[in-house]
Design a protein around this motif. Structure first.
Motif, PDB file in Angstrom:
ATOM      1  N   LYS A   1      46.089  96.901 -75.993  1.00 54.17           N
ATOM      2  CA  LYS A   1      44.698  96.735 -76.399  1.00 54.17           C
ATOM      3  C   LYS A   1      43.903  95.747 -75.376  1.00 54.17           C
ATOM      4  O   LYS A   1      44.499  94.796 -74.986  1.00 54.17           O
ATOM      5  CB  LYS A   1      44.660  96.337 -77.957  1.00 54.17           C
ATOM      6  CG  LYS A   1      45.332  97.075 -78.815  1.00 54.17           C
ATOM      7  CD  LYS A   1      44.599  98.485 -78.946  1.00 54.17           C
ATOM      8  CE  LYS A   1      45.386  99.296 -80.272  1.00 54.17           C
ATOM      9  NZ  LYS A   1      44.619 100.497 -79.966  1.00 54.17           N
ATOM     10  N   PHE A   2      42.594  96.103 -75.141  1.00 52.88           N
ATOM     11  CA  PHE A   2      41.933  95.089 -74.227  1.00 52.88           C
ATOM     12  C   PHE A   2      40.462  95.155 -74.806  1.00 52.88           C
ATOM     13  O   PHE A   2      39.941  96.347 -74.860  1.00 52.88           O
ATOM     14  CB  PHE A   2      42.020  95.512 -72.868  1.00 52.88           C
ATOM     15  CG  PHE A   2      41.271  94.269 -71.969  1.00 52.88           C
ATOM     16  CD1 PHE A   2      41.374  93.195 -71.944  1.00 52.88           C
ATOM     17  CD2 PHE A   2      40.333  94.811 -71.135  1.00 52.88           C
ATOM     18  CE1 PHE A   2      40.714  92.167 -71.118  1.00 52.88           C
ATOM     19  CE2 PHE A   2      39.342  94.110 -70.238  1.00 52.88           C
ATOM     20  CZ  PHE A   2      39.596  92.823 -70.606  1.00 52.88           C
ATOM     21  N   SER A   3      39.847  94.264 -75.281  1.00 49.29           N
ATOM     22  CA  SER A   3      38.394  94.075 -75.376  1.00 49.29           C
ATOM     23  C   SER A   3      37.803  93.219 -74.591  1.00 49.29           C
ATOM     24  O   SER A   3      38.053  92.225 -74.241  1.00 49.29           O
ATOM     25  CB  SER A   3      38.248  93.763 -76.851  1.00 49.29           C
ATOM     26  OG  SER A   3      38.539  94.381 -77.738  1.00 49.29           O
ATOM     27  N   VAL A   4      36.436  93.828 -74.058  1.00 49.51           N
ATOM     28  CA  VAL A   4      35.687  93.073 -73.119  1.00 49.51           C
ATOM     29  C   VAL A   4      34.090  93.244 -73.459  1.00 49.51           C
ATOM     30  O   VAL A   4      33.704  94.263 -73.684  1.00 49.51           O
ATOM     31  CB  VAL A   4      36.152  93.080 -71.657  1.00 49.51           C
ATOM     32  CG1 VAL A   4      35.804  94.680 -71.370  1.00 49.51           C
ATOM     33  CG2 VAL A   4      35.271  92.375 -70.607  1.00 49.51           C
ATOM     34  N   LYS A   5      33.382  92.181 -73.100  1.00 48.52           N
ATOM     35  CA  LYS A   5      31.766  92.109 -73.380  1.00 48.52           C
ATOM     36  C   LYS A   5      31.422  93.278 -72.253  1.00 48.52           C
ATOM     37  O   LYS A   5      31.819  93.155 -71.371  1.00 48.52           O
ATOM     38  CB  LYS A   5      31.048  91.059 -73.546  1.00 48.52           C
ATOM     39  CG  LYS A   5      31.401  90.349 -74.859  1.00 48.52           C
ATOM     40  CD  LYS A   5      30.548  88.984 -75.046  1.00 48.52           C
ATOM     41  CE  LYS A   5      30.539  88.487 -76.673  1.00 48.52           C
ATOM     42  NZ  LYS A   5      29.813  87.454 -76.765  1.00 48.52           N
ATOM     43  N   ARG A   6      30.078  93.687 -72.499  1.00 47.01           N
ATOM     44  CA  ARG A   6      29.361  94.638 -71.596  1.00 47.01           C
ATOM     45  C   ARG A   6      29.399  93.933 -69.954  1.00 47.01           C
ATOM     46  O   ARG A   6      29.735  94.497 -69.126  1.00 47.01           O
ATOM     47  CB  ARG A   6      28.086  94.931 -71.857  1.00 47.01           C
ATOM     48  CG  ARG A   6      27.535  95.965 -71.225  1.00 47.01           C
ATOM     49  CD  ARG A   6      26.191  96.246 -71.680  1.00 47.01           C
ATOM     50  NE  ARG A   6      26.129  97.206 -72.938  1.00 47.01           N
ATOM     51  CZ  ARG A   6      26.213  98.504 -72.806  1.00 47.01           C
ATOM     52  NH1 ARG A   6      26.371  99.169 -71.585  1.00 47.01           N
ATOM     53  NH2 ARG A   6      26.348  99.344 -73.700  1.00 47.01           N
ATOM     54  N   ARG A   7      28.671  92.739 -70.161  1.00 48.27           N
ATOM     55  CA  ARG A   7      28.530  92.054 -68.759  1.00 48.27           C
ATOM     56  C   ARG A   7      29.769  91.630 -67.793  1.00 48.27           C
ATOM     57  O   ARG A   7      29.610  92.159 -66.657  1.00 48.27           O
ATOM     58  CB  ARG A   7      27.707  90.977 -68.793  1.00 48.27           C
ATOM     59  CG  ARG A   7      26.240  91.042 -69.379  1.00 48.27           C
ATOM     60  CD  ARG A   7      25.349  92.065 -68.474  1.00 48.27           C
ATOM     61  NE  ARG A   7      23.849  92.434 -68.973  1.00 48.27           N
ATOM     62  CZ  ARG A   7      23.608  93.348 -69.619  1.00 48.27           C
ATOM     63  NH1 ARG A   7      24.594  94.586 -69.455  1.00 48.27           N
ATOM     64  NH2 ARG A   7      22.388  93.554 -70.185  1.00 48.27           N
ATOM     65  N   PRO A   8      30.603  91.118 -68.487  1.00 47.58           N
ATOM     66  CA  PRO A   8      31.981  91.138 -67.576  1.00 47.58           C
ATOM     67  C   PRO A   8      32.540  92.330 -67.297  1.00 47.58           C
ATOM     68  O   PRO A   8      33.178  92.491 -66.093  1.00 47.58           O
ATOM     69  CB  PRO A   8      32.983  90.248 -68.670  1.00 47.58           C
ATOM     70  CG  PRO A   8      31.966  89.442 -69.531  1.00 47.58           C
ATOM     71  CD  PRO A   8      30.775  90.337 -69.762  1.00 47.58           C
ATOM     72  N   LEU A   9      32.539  93.505 -68.047  1.00 47.31           N
ATOM     73  CA  LEU A   9      33.009  94.824 -67.605  1.00 47.31           C
ATOM     74  C   LEU A   9      32.193  95.373 -66.572  1.00 47.31           C
ATOM     75  O   LEU A   9      32.650  95.998 -65.451  1.00 47.31           O
ATOM     76  CB  LEU A   9      32.786  95.608 -68.957  1.00 47.31           C
ATOM     77  CG  LEU A   9      33.484  97.159 -68.715  1.00 47.31           C
ATOM     78  CD1 LEU A   9      34.900  97.117 -68.356  1.00 47.31           C
ATOM     79  CD2 LEU A   9      33.079  98.079 -69.861  1.00 47.31           C
ATOM     80  N   GLU A  10      31.150  95.064 -66.702  1.00 48.97           N
ATOM     81  CA  GLU A  10      30.067  95.810 -65.510  1.00 48.97           C
ATOM     82  C   GLU A  10      30.284  94.742 -64.185  1.00 48.97           C
ATOM     83  O   GLU A  10      30.338  95.373 -63.098  1.00 48.97           O
ATOM     84  CB  GLU A  10      28.611  95.401 -65.821  1.00 48.97           C
ATOM     85  CG  GLU A  10      27.987  96.083 -66.850  1.00 48.97           C
ATOM     86  CD  GLU A  10      26.601  95.810 -67.538  1.00 48.97           C
ATOM     87  OE1 GLU A  10      25.969  96.776 -68.025  1.00 48.97           O
ATOM     88  OE2 GLU A  10      25.803  94.767 -66.908  1.00 48.97           O
ATOM     89  N   ASP A  11      30.708  93.577 -64.229  1.00 46.35           N
ATOM     90  CA  ASP A  11      31.044  92.819 -63.132  1.00 46.35           C
ATOM     91  C   ASP A  11      32.342  93.292 -62.568  1.00 46.35           C
ATOM     92  O   ASP A  11      32.478  93.464 -61.297  1.00 46.35           O
ATOM     93  CB  ASP A  11      31.533  91.383 -63.372  1.00 46.35           C
ATOM     94  CG  ASP A  11      30.034  90.489 -63.567  1.00 46.35           C
ATOM     95  OD1 ASP A  11      29.013  90.916 -63.301  1.00 46.35           O
ATOM     96  OD2 ASP A  11      30.254  89.410 -64.414  1.00 46.35           O
ATOM     97  N   LEU A  12      33.376  93.889 -63.565  1.00 50.10           N
ATOM     98  CA  LEU A  12      34.668  94.289 -62.914  1.00 50.10           C
ATOM     99  C   LEU A  12      34.421  95.778 -62.271  1.00 50.10           C
ATOM    100  O   LEU A  12      34.806  95.983 -61.312  1.00 50.10           O
ATOM    101  CB  LEU A  12      35.475  94.564 -64.189  1.00 50.10           C
ATOM    102  CG  LEU A  12      36.977  95.201 -63.870  1.00 50.10           C
ATOM    103  CD1 LEU A  12      37.691  94.548 -62.712  1.00 50.10           C
ATOM    104  CD2 LEU A  12      37.692  95.407 -65.187  1.00 50.10           C
ATOM    105  N   ARG A  13      33.550  96.523 -62.955  1.00 46.65           N
ATOM    106  CA  ARG A  13      33.303  97.947 -62.132  1.00 46.65           C
ATOM    107  C   ARG A  13      32.657  97.789 -61.110  1.00 46.65           C
ATOM    108  O   ARG A  13      32.935  98.492 -60.152  1.00 46.65           O
ATOM    109  CB  ARG A  13      32.465  98.814 -63.685  1.00 46.65           C
ATOM    110  CG  ARG A  13      33.436  99.276 -64.618  1.00 46.65           C
ATOM    111  CD  ARG A  13      32.532  99.668 -65.689  1.00 46.65           C
ATOM    112  NE  ARG A  13      31.656 100.809 -65.751  1.00 46.65           N
ATOM    113  CZ  ARG A  13      32.274 101.938 -65.375  1.00 46.65           C
ATOM    114  NH1 ARG A  13      33.263 102.286 -65.715  1.00 46.65           N
ATOM    115  NH2 ARG A  13      31.347 102.975 -65.118  1.00 46.65           N
TER     116      ARG A  13
END
Length: 486
Positions: free
Chosen positions: A114-126
């Protein structure tokens, strides 16, 4: 000397197109802190970080320092920026640091699947992963050359004239600058504005070589290959690993109605690949009109089922509306608290082999491959060459010979005798279920048929057991599907 009196040679830098923090996950030996690395370097004069490196063109396999592989001298150097020729490299390092933090947290959570992440860090990764696809010499030299990119020749010409780019490299650097200077939300909002203005048909016609290109094509490119796809996180099967190739970031896999880009694949470690999967295809008919027909897809990865993440919204998400309305919410303060909950997909051995097969298929004759374990790479390469696909990469047998010679002349390391890599896990689980009574069959024949079915349908030979089985059974029973009577 530069116009302001500085020595340009002092500003020369070896710019990685695969960052060190990813290469360190393939490092031979322990990963050390920066202080430890510096201390060892001062003591020995040798870079303490090395990876296995197969140079395809030279036909060599050796250990090379991380600081000297997967990079180019002054790749991001912007000679038009008199104040700071390495400004783009510095901006990349900021984005890399944010993405590295997310990737580190992801690996810490792998045991839970499982992995949970907020929107902005996910956007940084993408955004980081999308830019990784652009970070290569071929694209720098060819994409913005109107003579070499004929499908969008007129747009390239107009783009360079409009922005004053004299060379393909200047246009490439300018595009990198655009992506780095704008946030994910800003780029997506600009793409939504163009999409609402022109409509999807105009964009598709342009991509197919007809029509006039939109004014903000870089934003639309980002939207198509990043924003319109959802994120899948795939973990290699137990005892297996993903290979790292020179171009294994953003490789397109699969066709949608004849157009490429069903998936974009990004290798981030021996354990994990991140895949951007086209949402409209895999969630059809949710995103399609009632009269629409399902798209025709051709893909080796499409059979790996994996839904989009579950989003925990902290605002009022507009389920319907124009693209600009959706992006307005995603860029809002409320949306920053949205949380994406991922199920990390643990692949089977066969699925892991399929991903590696795709990566090896795309290795260029002047490319390179890195891996964490020689024994695992040897099994993967052997499995690759035993496929029934006649279009496999003809260079891989060279790697097999190099690995065989290397393993034969070197002492077996602890990693190479990992007992998990001696086991055919699917067969082990089946036999354990039978012996414990968890699974039963109507007859001895049915039980034997289940074992044969497992071995013949799972057409990989990544474990030592399966490789030896393939060598000993007559008629190559494990490579040719066997149809037994019911």
């Amino acid at each position: 000397m530069s116009p302001n009196g500085r020595n340009e040679r002092k500003l020369d830098q070896y710019h990685h197109y695969i960052p060190r923090f990813i290469l360190r996950r393939y490092q031979v030996g322990p990963v050390r802190s920066k202080t430890e690395r510096q201390r060892l370097f001062r003591k020995t004069g040798v870079d303490p970080e090395s990876v296995y490196y197969w140079d395809v063109a030279k036909g060599t396999l050796d250990l090379r320092p991380i600081g000297k592989v997967y990079g180019v001298q002054n790749l991001y150097r912007d000679c038009k920026n008199a104040e700071n020729v390495n400004a783009i490299e510095q901006k990349l390092s900021v984005l890399e640091a944010r993405a590295a933090f997310v990737i580190s947290n992801l690996h810490k959570n792998l045991p839970t699947n499982k992995f949970s992440v907020k929107r902005r860090p996910l956007e940084d990764l993408r955004k980081f992963l999308f830019i990784m696809h652009l970070r290569n010499v071929r694209l720098r030299d060819n994409y913005y050359d109107e003579d070499k990119n004929r499908p969008i020749q007129q747009w390239v010409k107009n783009y360079r004239q409009t922005h004053g780019f004299n060379t393909p490299t200047e246009a490439w650097l300018g595009t990198m600058q655009y992506y780095l200077d704008n946030s994910h939300s800003q780029i997506m909002a600009q793409a939504a504005e163009s999409m609402d203005k022109h409509g999807p048909k105009h964009i598709i016609d342009f991509l197919q070589g007809s029509g006039v290109g939109p004014e903000n094509f870089p934003a639309l490119t980002y939207q198509v290959h990043c924003g319109s796809k959802y994120t899948c996180i795939w973990q290699a099967a137990e005892g297996e690993e993903f290979v790292l190739t020179h171009n294994g970031f953003g490789l397109w896999e699969g066709l949608i109605d004849g157009l490429p880009g069903l998936h974009s694949v990004y290798v981030i470690s021996p354990r994990v690949v991140i895949v951007f999967r086209t949402r409209a295809v895999f969630e059809f008919p949710t995103f399609a009109p009632a009269s629409a027909h399902p798209p025709i897809i051709s893909s080796d990865l499409a059979s790996i089922a994996h839904p989009s993440p579950v989003v925990e919204y902290h605002g009022s998400f507009p389920a319907q509306g124009k693209a600009a309305d959706l992006e307005a919410y995603r860029g809002s303060k409320q949306a920053e608290e949205d949380v994406f909950h991922f199920d990390v997909k643990r692949l089977t051995v066969a699925e892991t082999v399929t991903v590696n097969r795709f990566l090896l298929d795309n290795v260029y004759s002047d490319g390179s491959v890195t891996f964490a374990s020689k024994a695992c790479m040897l099994r993967t390469a052997r499995s690759y060459c035993k496929t029934l696909d006649i279009q496999w990469n003809p260079k891989v047998p060279v790697l097999i010979k190099l690995l065989e010679d290397n393993l034969a002349t070197s002492k077996t390391s602890e990693d190479d005798v990992d007992p998990r890599k001696l086991v055919h896990f699917e067969l082990f689980i089946l036999l354990m279920d039978v012996s414990t009574g968890k699974k039963s069959y109507n007859s001895v024949y049915d039980r034997a048929r289940a074992v044969v079915k497992l071995l013949t349908e799972n057409m990989d030979f990544s474990s030592v057991f399966a490789s030896e089985l393939d060598e000993r059974l007559p008629g190559h029973i494990c490579r040719v599907p066997v149809r037994l009577p019911p």
